[in-house]
Design a protein around this motif. Structure first.
Motif, PDB file in Angstrom:
ATOM      1  N   ALA A  24     -15.991  79.236   1.018  1.00 21.93           N
ATOM      2  CA  ALA A  24     -15.078  79.156   2.168  1.00 21.93           C
ATOM      3  C   ALA A  24     -15.433  80.261   3.157  1.00 21.93           C
ATOM      4  O   ALA A  24     -14.714  81.259   3.282  1.00 21.93           O
ATOM      5  CB  ALA A  24     -13.629  79.278   1.707  1.00 21.93           C
ATOM      6  N   ALA A  27     -12.813  81.798   5.498  1.00 17.98           N
ATOM      7  CA  ALA A  27     -11.630  82.454   4.930  1.00 17.98           C
ATOM      8  C   ALA A  27     -11.814  83.962   4.874  1.00 17.98           C
ATOM      9  O   ALA A  27     -12.938  84.482   4.869  1.00 17.98           O
ATOM     10  CB  ALA A  27     -11.348  81.905   3.539  1.00 17.98           C
ATOM     11  N   ALA A 408     -11.272  78.236  -3.026  1.00 16.81           N
ATOM     12  CA  ALA A 408     -11.811  77.790  -1.739  1.00 16.81           C
ATOM     13  C   ALA A 408     -11.545  76.300  -1.524  1.00 16.81           C
ATOM     14  O   ALA A 408     -11.185  75.868  -0.421  1.00 16.81           O
ATOM     15  CB  ALA A 408     -13.309  78.073  -1.689  1.00 16.81           C
ATOM     16  N   LYS A 409     -11.705  75.536  -2.594  1.00 18.82           N
ATOM     17  CA  LYS A 409     -11.434  74.100  -2.529  1.00 18.82           C
ATOM     18  C   LYS A 409      -9.966  73.843  -2.208  1.00 18.82           C
ATOM     19  O   LYS A 409      -9.620  72.926  -1.440  1.00 18.82           O
ATOM     20  CB  LYS A 409     -11.817  73.454  -3.861  1.00 18.82           C
ATOM     21  CG  LYS A 409     -11.667  71.948  -3.920  1.00 18.82           C
ATOM     22  CD  LYS A 409     -12.103  71.443  -5.290  1.00 18.82           C
ATOM     23  CE  LYS A 409     -11.892  69.950  -5.422  1.00 18.82           C
ATOM     24  NZ  LYS A 409     -12.275  69.467  -6.784  1.00 18.82           N
ATOM     25  N   CYS A 412      -9.378  74.282   1.470  1.00 16.70           N
ATOM     26  CA  CYS A 412      -9.909  73.146   2.241  1.00 16.70           C
ATOM     27  C   CYS A 412      -8.974  71.922   2.156  1.00 16.70           C
ATOM     28  O   CYS A 412      -8.735  71.239   3.135  1.00 16.70           O
ATOM     29  CB  CYS A 412     -11.299  72.773   1.731  1.00 16.70           C
ATOM     30  SG  CYS A 412     -12.548  74.028   2.067  1.00 16.70           S
ATOM     31  N   LYS A 415      -6.012  72.464   4.317  1.00 17.05           N
ATOM     32  CA  LYS A 415      -6.365  72.340   5.731  1.00 17.05           C
ATOM     33  C   LYS A 415      -6.374  70.882   6.150  1.00 17.05           C
ATOM     34  O   LYS A 415      -5.916  70.516   7.235  1.00 17.05           O
ATOM     35  CB  LYS A 415      -7.718  72.997   5.967  1.00 17.05           C
ATOM     36  CG  LYS A 415      -8.029  73.332   7.407  1.00 17.05           C
ATOM     37  CD  LYS A 415      -9.288  74.152   7.488  1.00 17.05           C
ATOM     38  CE  LYS A 415      -9.575  74.559   8.930  1.00 17.05           C
ATOM     39  NZ  LYS A 415     -10.806  75.384   9.035  1.00 17.05           N
TER      40      LYS A 415
END
Length: 416
Positions: A24, A27, A408-409, A412, A415
């Motif tokens: 990410a 981030a 990180a997933k 996402c 988002k």
């Protein structure tokens, strides 16, 4: 800007931070570490050489109260491929004959420097001298309160939090069990902590043997039943027994799962059957130039060790030729079954890792805390202690990678 917060700057925490930043890049990633510098314990691993992995990873190499729960988690660690990840960072490694993987330079400091280099490139913020106190849910994420180096209280909000604050082993490296206490404060079911991969104190240690080393087979017994056997070098100490093979056996002395009557049995001649060893002893007597018990052990065992074994067999302190023929069978039996009782694991300072911790059933295969989206527990905080030889760092790095990538997933998916 989305924020991923990592609590703890050890092996698991640094891997989680870098993996999150790689997955990410938009981030913000922050690491809070209690020590003045990150990676303090990592620098000491493998006697400063950093034994970072092993080619023989298997569930049987780990100690846990939940073996069934370990399998999918270890599969996730393996899938995270920590060794391949390190190679992608530019680390060149070598593997020894026992499957232990080291940096080619044999320097743990190089592994840490490489991690710090990539963390800097990915703009990961490392904040040291920070002591975490509380974590609570806040606005769809989490708020963490901590004391900064000046002693002032601060609070950071994060969309995902990865807890990698370690266990209780090695307080000289800045660990004190806070990571596992923090997991308990978050509502997790805990397994009792115990020093793992540590030396063993014996009820009646022979202090005259302190410092002597000998190749042997070491067996952990419960009464007369053999529970496990390890081969290697045993080190005699003024309090009991040490050496890698002894440390491996200490992992089986977990609270609630420990044998009722634990004892260690040493076989000082593991390659020689007992009857052959008795014949070997008997054949030595006419060959000795000096007919003394001290001369008997020349070329076989350290003199002090031989004399202690002689005494353990309850043989009289007399010339070997004066002993009855049955003495050699008795001595051979003792040499193959030298028993040490009244075992107590040495304390946290000598332990290489922490046994017990947050129950493995409390986390999903991504290391996410069940029922708490984007909150993760990794590394030594969990009830998973590996054997000596790179198994613990495989778990630490791999669990950190898996959690960092999943955090990180998570960002996402939010988002979208």
């Amino acid at each position: 800007m989305a924020h991923i917060l990592i609590l703890g700057g050890g092996a698991a925490g640094l891997a989680a931070a870098l993996a999150a930043a790689q997955a990410a890049p938009a981030a913000r990633v922050t690491v809070l570490e209690r020590n003045p510098k990150v990676g303090k314990k990592l620098l000491a691993t493998g006697n400063g050489r950093c034994n970072l992995d092993n080619t023989a990873i298997a569930p049987e190499k780990y100690f846990t109260a939940d073996p069934a729960a370990l399998r999918p988690l270890l599969a996730a660690v393996d899938a995270a491929a920590p060794l391949a990840w390190f190679e992608q960072l530019g680390l060149y490694t070598r593997t020894d004959e026992a499957g232990r993987v080291y940096p080619y330079s044999n320097q743990a400091a190089d592994v840490l420097a490489l991690l710090e280099l990539h963390l800097q490139r990915h703009k990961v913020q490392l904040r040291t001298g920070c002591t975490v106190s509380t974590l609570r849910q806040s606005k769809g994420g989490y708020a963490v309160q901590f004391a900064n180096p000046e002693g002032d209280m601060e609070s950071l909000r994060a969309d995902a939090v990865i807890c990698a604050m370690g266990g209780a082993a090695g307080p000289q490296f800045g660990t004190d069990g806070f990571g596992t206490r923090f997991a308990a404060a978050c509502g997790g079911q805990m397994r009792p902590l115990y020093p793992c991969l540590t030396a063993l104190q014996c009820a009646k240690p022979n202090k005259s043997l302190a410092g002597i080393r000998a190749k042997a087979a070491a067996r952990l017994l419960d009464g007369d039943r053999v529970l496990a056997e390890e081969m290697g070098e045993v080190q005699f100490t003024d309090y009991g027994l040490s050496g890698i093979c002894i440390m491996q056996l200490s992992g089986l002395l977990a609270p609630g799962r420990s044998p009722k009557h634990p004892a260690v049995e040493l076989d000082l001649f593991p390659a020689v059957p007992e009857t052959e060893l008795a014949a070997l002893f008997a054949a030595r007597v006419p060959l000795l130039a000096e007919d003394t018990a001290a001369a008997f052990w020349l070329g076989l065992l350290h003199g002090k060790l031989g004399r202690a074994l002689w005494a353990a067999a309850a043989l009289p302190d007399t010339a070997p030729h004066a002993l009855p023929a049955g003495s050699w069978q008795k001595l051979a039996h003792t040499a193959k079954h030298w028993r040490f009782e009244g075992l107590t694991p040495c304390g946290w300072r000598q332990a290489q890792t922490t046994g017990g911790g947050l129950a493995l059933t409390e986390v999903e295969s991504t290391f996410q805390f069940r029922g708490c989206p984007a909150l993760y527990f990794v590394g030594e905080t969990l009830d998973c202690a590996g054997s000596c030889g790179g198994f613990n760092l495989h778990w630490a790095f791999g669990s950190g990678l898996a959690a960092g990538r999943d955090a990180a997933k998570h960002l996402c998916s939010r988002k979208r």
